[in-house]
Motif scaffolding. Structure first.
Motif, PDB file in Angstrom:
ATOM      1  N   ILE A  93     -10.808  16.070  -4.348  1.00 48.73           N
ATOM      2  CA  ILE A  93     -10.074  15.185  -3.440  1.00 48.73           C
ATOM      3  C   ILE A  93      -8.918  14.537  -4.186  1.00 48.73           C
ATOM      4  CG2 ILE A  93     -10.214  13.020  -2.131  1.00 48.73           C
ATOM      5  CD1 ILE A  93     -13.174  13.707  -1.599  1.00 48.73           C
ATOM      6  N   THR A  94      -7.761  14.535  -3.571  1.00 54.84           N
ATOM      7  CA  THR A  94      -6.627  13.763  -4.087  1.00 54.84           C
ATOM      8  C   THR A  94      -6.184  12.813  -2.989  1.00 54.84           C
ATOM      9  OG1 THR A  94      -5.023  15.418  -3.335  1.00 54.84           O
ATOM     10  CG2 THR A  94      -5.866  15.640  -5.583  1.00 54.84           C
ATOM     11  N   ILE A  95      -5.454  11.786  -3.343  1.00 54.99           N
ATOM     12  CA  ILE A  95      -4.963  10.834  -2.344  1.00 54.99           C
ATOM     13  C   ILE A  95      -3.450  10.717  -2.438  1.00 54.99           C
ATOM     14  CG2 ILE A  95      -7.100   9.506  -2.157  1.00 54.99           C
ATOM     15  CD1 ILE A  95      -5.975   7.491  -4.102  1.00 54.99           C
ATOM     16  N   ALA A  96      -2.816  10.513  -1.292  1.00 54.34           N
ATOM     17  CA  ALA A  96      -1.358  10.421  -1.251  1.00 54.34           C
ATOM     18  C   ALA A  96      -0.885   9.184  -2.002  1.00 54.34           C
ATOM     19  CB  ALA A  96      -0.891  10.370   0.206  1.00 54.34           C
ATOM     20  N   GLU A  97       0.232   9.326  -2.687  1.00 57.63           N
ATOM     21  CA  GLU A  97       0.807   8.167  -3.376  1.00 57.63           C
ATOM     22  C   GLU A  97       1.374   7.192  -2.359  1.00 57.63           C
ATOM     23  OE1 GLU A  97       3.594   9.213  -6.355  1.00 57.63           O
ATOM     24  OE2 GLU A  97       2.205  10.496  -7.473  1.00 57.63           O
ATOM     25  N   VAL A  98       1.183   5.911  -2.620  1.00 57.76           N
ATOM     26  CA  VAL A  98       1.716   4.876  -1.729  1.00 57.76           C
ATOM     27  C   VAL A  98       2.292   3.743  -2.565  1.00 57.76           C
ATOM     28  CG1 VAL A  98       0.105   5.366   0.166  1.00 57.76           C
ATOM     29  CG2 VAL A  98      -0.522   3.706  -1.597  1.00 57.76           C
ATOM     30  N   LYS A  99       3.123   2.969  -1.933  1.00 58.29           N
ATOM     31  CA  LYS A  99       3.644   1.759  -2.570  1.00 58.29           C
ATOM     32  C   LYS A  99       2.537   0.710  -2.601  1.00 58.29           C
ATOM     33  CE  LYS A  99       7.374  -1.654  -2.035  1.00 58.29           C
ATOM     34  NZ  LYS A  99       8.521  -2.081  -1.162  1.00 58.29           N
ATOM     35  N   THR A 100       2.471  -0.077  -3.657  1.00 59.05           N
ATOM     36  CA  THR A 100       1.465  -1.136  -3.719  1.00 59.05           C
ATOM     37  C   THR A 100       2.051  -2.445  -3.201  1.00 59.05           C
ATOM     38  OG1 THR A 100       2.076  -1.684  -5.994  1.00 59.05           O
ATOM     39  CG2 THR A 100       0.307  -0.062  -5.674  1.00 59.05           C
ATOM     40  N   TYR A 101       1.169  -3.320  -2.713  1.00 56.12           N
ATOM     41  CA  TYR A 101       1.620  -4.580  -2.107  1.00 56.12           C
ATOM     42  C   TYR A 101       0.770  -5.738  -2.626  1.00 56.12           C
ATOM     43  CZ  TYR A 101       4.101  -1.630   1.215  1.00 56.12           C
ATOM     44  OH  TYR A 101       4.933  -0.703   1.774  1.00 56.12           O
ATOM     45  N   GLU A 102       1.418  -6.870  -2.780  1.00 52.73           N
ATOM     46  CA  GLU A 102       0.715  -8.137  -3.002  1.00 52.73           C
ATOM     47  C   GLU A 102       1.142  -9.052  -1.873  1.00 52.73           C
ATOM     48  OE1 GLU A 102       1.152  -9.834  -6.852  1.00 52.73           O
ATOM     49  OE2 GLU A 102       0.775  -7.944  -7.910  1.00 52.73           O
ATOM     50  N   ASP A 103       0.182  -9.481  -1.051  1.00 57.59           N
ATOM     51  CA  ASP A 103       0.564 -10.212   0.158  1.00 57.59           C
ATOM     52  C   ASP A 103      -0.607 -11.070   0.628  1.00 57.59           C
ATOM     53  OD1 ASP A 103       1.989 -11.053   2.343  1.00 57.59           O
ATOM     54  OD2 ASP A 103       2.052  -9.114   3.349  1.00 57.59           O
ATOM     55  N   VAL A 104      -0.270 -12.171   1.236  1.00 55.12           N
ATOM     56  CA  VAL A 104      -1.251 -13.020   1.916  1.00 55.12           C
ATOM     57  C   VAL A 104      -0.829 -13.100   3.378  1.00 55.12           C
ATOM     58  CG1 VAL A 104      -2.290 -15.313   2.101  1.00 55.12           C
ATOM     59  CG2 VAL A 104      -1.727 -14.369  -0.163  1.00 55.12           C
ATOM     60  N   VAL A 105      -1.624 -12.497   4.246  1.00 55.29           N
ATOM     61  CA  VAL A 105      -1.327 -12.496   5.677  1.00 55.29           C
ATOM     62  C   VAL A 105      -1.999 -13.716   6.304  1.00 55.29           C
ATOM     63  CG1 VAL A 105      -1.488 -11.205   7.829  1.00 55.29           C
ATOM     64  CG2 VAL A 105      -1.243  -9.976   5.655  1.00 55.29           C
ATOM     65  N   LYS A 106      -1.211 -14.532   6.961  1.00 58.06           N
ATOM     66  CA  LYS A 106      -1.762 -15.754   7.557  1.00 58.06           C
ATOM     67  C   LYS A 106      -2.367 -15.467   8.931  1.00 58.06           C
ATOM     68  CE  LYS A 106       1.286 -18.977   5.108  1.00 58.06           C
ATOM     69  NZ  LYS A 106       2.288 -20.065   5.240  1.00 58.06           N
ATOM     70  N   SER A 107      -3.427 -16.177   9.237  1.00 57.08           N
ATOM     71  CA  SER A 107      -4.081 -16.021  10.544  1.00 57.08           C
ATOM     72  C   SER A 107      -3.227 -16.650  11.642  1.00 57.08           C
ATOM     73  CB  SER A 107      -5.453 -16.690  10.525  1.00 57.08           C
ATOM     74  OG  SER A 107      -6.028 -16.674  11.820  1.00 57.08           O
ATOM     75  N   GLU A 108      -3.208 -15.978  12.810  1.00 58.23           N
ATOM     76  CA  GLU A 108      -2.516 -16.527  13.984  1.00 58.23           C
ATOM     77  C   GLU A 108      -3.430 -17.408  14.819  1.00 58.23           C
ATOM     78  OE1 GLU A 108      -0.733 -13.361  16.222  1.00 58.23           O
ATOM     79  OE2 GLU A 108      -0.029 -12.318  14.429  1.00 58.23           O
ATOM     80  N   ALA A 109      -4.720 -17.457  14.468  1.00 61.02           N
ATOM     81  CA  ALA A 109      -5.681 -18.218  15.260  1.00 61.02           C
ATOM     82  C   ALA A 109      -5.429 -19.716  15.144  1.00 61.02           C
ATOM     83  CB  ALA A 109      -7.095 -17.880  14.816  1.00 61.02           C
TER      84      ALA A 109
END
Length: 461
Positions: A93-109
């Motif tokens: 198995i191989t996996i596609a290369e992707v860009k990495t992210y550092e993020d904090v997604v805020k809740s809409e609740a």
């Protein structure tokens, strides 16, 4: 949280993993069920644990643990499982290369459901039940289910992705039984959000919005006429065409299923009548299947499955994107830390066409207009069967009598070529739960679409 995950990632790499993915959750789930005004189920659960997925020697190992202190041992187990599996694989198995992210997604609740008292939730359920019971004296039974979830999800990979995302759910589901002498009927409704909090029940899922449609459909079926058996020209409304998009066609375009489906080998080929377009969109604002990233940390995207009648693209995760030389579409989803991410739909729908809603009815001497469904299932050969809970006859181009006990079936890939008109109306999405070994909240829909005779088969008398 990320401090603990960092050490586990390093531990996995030291053990020989070429890729390590950790998905931690810290949340709260509550479920209530009311039957005819009585609470018969009330459960609460802390949802806390870590999923470990390791790629070693070209094979996956997956382990989940609810004890963070056992994370080092769980990483060892995941790597051992991968090594054992690798010996059995024909191809790594191989996996596609992707860009990495550092993020904090805020809740809409705005209102966290776990901070709402049980008494307030029971009060809401009483109001919904009462609205349904007051609709008609022939309402015989009402079951109402409410599920909420709230918390935080963390994703960390050995490649450097670090994501913190909210977990939200408010789900309301009434099931209504009607009775008139010997005649019985049943209908359901479903409203849910994965973005808002408890404010959803006052902003959207009010007793009238969530309860009355189910009551109306149950009573309408008591008054309906039996359907004729056979194939007729028909119009499928947004909620029914949505279930066709999801169950009968969408699963065929999930890359992990395509090879054994009716879409196998058909990429680039015409698979539908002229003017048919179908999309899965994980970025649609406010919709239940929408999220900024999937459970592999890949940004959600818009996937044009059928474009201008041609099968154009499949939904993928990183593994199948590499295997099929396609882009990662952000469709990897997992029900919870107890499951590995697999390819799942998000918001799946037919695109709008050029016909007005009224034009769809023209030239139909006799047929059916299907407005809402009770449930449905499909096979990978594209055969499908859907129970209809709101339908009407079409007589000489006009909506006629309501119909009861109706089911529709067909081969979806054949039905696509029997589409001869797609309306240009805006449409609501139907929200629901998809089962593919794991539960996922999804939406589906589309404008009203007309099928020629031979496209849809009607069960009846």
């Amino acid at each position: 949280m990320f401090d603990k995950l960092e050490k586990a990632l390093e531990h996995g790499q030291d053990l020989g993993a070429t890729y390590v993915e950790l998905r931690a959750e810290d949340g709260f789930i509550e479920y209530l069920q009311m039957d005819d005004g009585r609470i018969n189920a009330l459960t609460q659960r802390i949802e806390r644990g870590v999923a470990i997925r390791a790629l070693v020697n070209g094979a996956w190992g997956f382990v989940s643990t609810g004890e963070s202190e056992q994370l080092p041992e769980a990483v060892v187990s995941a790597c051992k499982m991968a090594r054992a599996a690798a010996a059995t694989r024909r191809e790594p198995i191989t996996i596609a290369e992707v860009k990495t992210y550092e993020d904090v997604v805020k809740s809409e609740a705005r209102i966290d459901p776990r901070h709402v008292s049980v008494e307030e939730k029971v009060g809401y359920m009483r109001e919904v039940t009462q609205a349904i019971q007051d609709y008609d004296k022939r309402i015989a039974a009402v079951t109402l289910k409410v599920r909420t979830a709230s918390g935080t999800k963390y994703i960390a990979t050995s490649e450097g992705t670090r994501l913190q995302m909210p977990v939200n759910l408010v789900w309301v589901y009434p099931w209504v039984t009607g009775k008139d002498g010997p005649k019985m009927s049943a209908a359901r409704n479903e409203e849910a959000t994965t973005l808002a909090g408890w404010e959803f029940v006052s902003d959207v899922a009010t007793p009238e919005v969530v309860g009355i449609p189910a009551a109306r459909r149950a009573i309408m079926q008591l008054e309906g006429v039996a359907a004729k058996a056979g194939s007729f020209p028909c119009i499928l409304g947004p909620r029914v065409i949505g279930v066709l998009a999801h169950e009968a066609l969408g699963h065929l375009a999930e890359a992990d299923l395509t090879a054994t489906s009716a879409f196998a080998g058909k990429l680039g080929e015409v698979v539908a009548a002229e003017g048919v377009n179908m999309t899965d969109d994980g970025t649609d604002p406010g919709n239940i299947g929408t999220s900024k990233y999937d459970d592999e940390g890949v940004p959600a995207s818009r996937v044009e499955i059928i474009k201008d009648s041609v099968l154009t693209e499949l939904m993928t995760n990183r593994e199948y994107a590499a295997k099929m030389d396609m882009r990662p579409t952000g469709n990897a989803r997992a029900e919870s830390y107890l499951y590995p991410p697999i390819v799942r739909m998000r918001n799946t729908f037919f695109e709008k066409g050029d016909f007005s809603f009224e034009e769809l009815f023209e030239d139909i001497e006799f047929g059916y207009y299907c407005v809402d469904f009770r449930g449905g299932q499909a096979q990978m050969n594209a055969s499908f069967q859907v129970g209809i809970q709101e339908a009407f006859e079409i007589v000489n181009g006009a909506v006629g009598r309501p119909v009861k006990d109706l089911s529709i079936s067909g081969i979806a890939t054949d039905s696509l070529f029997k589409i001869d008109a797609v309306s240009n109306e805006d449409f609501p999405f139907e929200t629901g739960r998809c089962g593919k070994g794991q539960e996922a909240f999804v939406s589906s829909g589309g404008p009203s679409i007309r099928f020629l005779k031979g496209g849809i088969t009607f069960g009846g008398k």
